[in-house]
Enzyme design. Structure first.
Site, PDB file in Angstrom:
ATOM      1  CD  GLU A  46      -3.036  -1.109   0.522  1.00  0.00           C
ATOM      2  OE1 GLU A  46      -3.289  -0.073  -0.147  1.00  0.00           O
ATOM      3  OE2 GLU A  46      -3.731  -2.133   0.497  1.00  0.00           O
ATOM      4  CB  THR A  47       1.419   4.186  -1.907  1.00  0.00           C
ATOM      5  OG1 THR A  47       2.562   3.418  -2.314  1.00  0.00           O
ATOM      6  CG2 THR A  47       1.828   5.635  -1.771  1.00  0.00           C
TER       7      THR A  47
END
Length: 264
Positions: A46-47
């Site tokens: 995830e970002t």
């Protein structure tokens, strides 16, 4: 345009443990295609993209392949960045997200997230699920993710899923869980269709796991461990329709992205 970038390990007390997440701070939203490109370039599960504000900070999450509606470990990482670098005097950060407002409170080194509970509904254990996981669970429950319950930690630890078969299931992800040997419950999380074959530690899955294990074990405060190669530890508490999920964060790097954003 230069964008502050941080990479942190969430739900762990040691570097190279837990789940790595990138956090990018913005002044305003960039085009979705640019956010997707940054997340793909980071190539982490995830970002998190955050517009820091002292009252309520807008927050979005992207895997390398898709935007998601809820992510625990990247929320924990984003809160750590804001507590550490933007709002060190605060003990509570509130994010505005696709899953509503999410609050994170700081209690010493521990960060505690307030998330919506997502209890699953019982469903039949299908042959397709058993074949995808390589073992037949005793029960299955459908929420956003499909929760598969096994009898022991050792069975969950030994699973070797067929990721092509998991991706072919009509679900965002599959959670495998069982009673823990030294904690209340253990789990693993598989989302190959979203670009995450196995997630190291998954906060959002505990929105479904916590209601199940709270009911089964007749207790509202639970200790949890995710059995990925990196591993992670979580403290969970069921409070009505909310789940409190707590853990620690270790910072790995700070830097900046140098990017040209196309004109709208």
């Amino acid at each position: 345009m230069k964008l502050p970038l941080y990479q942190l390990d969430a739900f762990t007390t040691r570097l190279f443990g837990g789940n790595p997440a990138a956090v990018v701070l913005l002044d305003a939203w960039l085009p979705d295609a640019v956010l997707a490109d940054i997340a793909a370039e980071n190539n982490l599960a995830e970002t998190a993209f955050v517009i820091p504000r002292v009252d309520v900070s807008p927050l979005r999450w992207f895997t390398p392949a898709v935007e998601v509606d809820l992510c625990g470990h990247a929320t924990l990482a984003a809160a750590d960045v804001l507590f550490r670098y933007r709002y060190p005097s605060l003990d509570k950060i509130v994010f505005d997200t696709k899953s509503g407002e999410l609050a994170v409170t700081r209690e010493g080194a521990l960060l505690r997230m307030d998330f919506p509970a997502r209890p699953g509904q019982p469903v039949a254990v299908s042959d397709a699920l058993a074949q995808a996981l390589g073992a037949r669970p005793r029960e299955a429950y459908m929420a956003r993710d499909l929760l598969a319950i096994f009898d022991s930690e050792s069975v969950v630890r030994a699973l070797r899923p067929d990721f092509a078969r998991v991706a072919a299931l009509d679900v965002f992800a599959v959670i495998a869980s069982a009673p823990g040997d030294t904690v209340d419950f253990v789990s693993r999380f598989f989302a190959p269709g979203a670009g995450i074959p196995e997630d190291p530690v998954t906060g959002s899955s505990h929105c479904t796991l916590t209601p199940y294990w709270a009911a089964r074990l007749a207790k509202t405060r639970l200790s949890a461990r995710q059995l990925s190669a990196r591993g992670g530890d979580l403290q969970c508490e069921l409070r009505g329709e909310r789940v409190l999920i707590a853990g620690q964060v270790v910072e790995y790097l700070r830097g900046e992205i140098d990017i040209e954003v196309p004109a709208h």
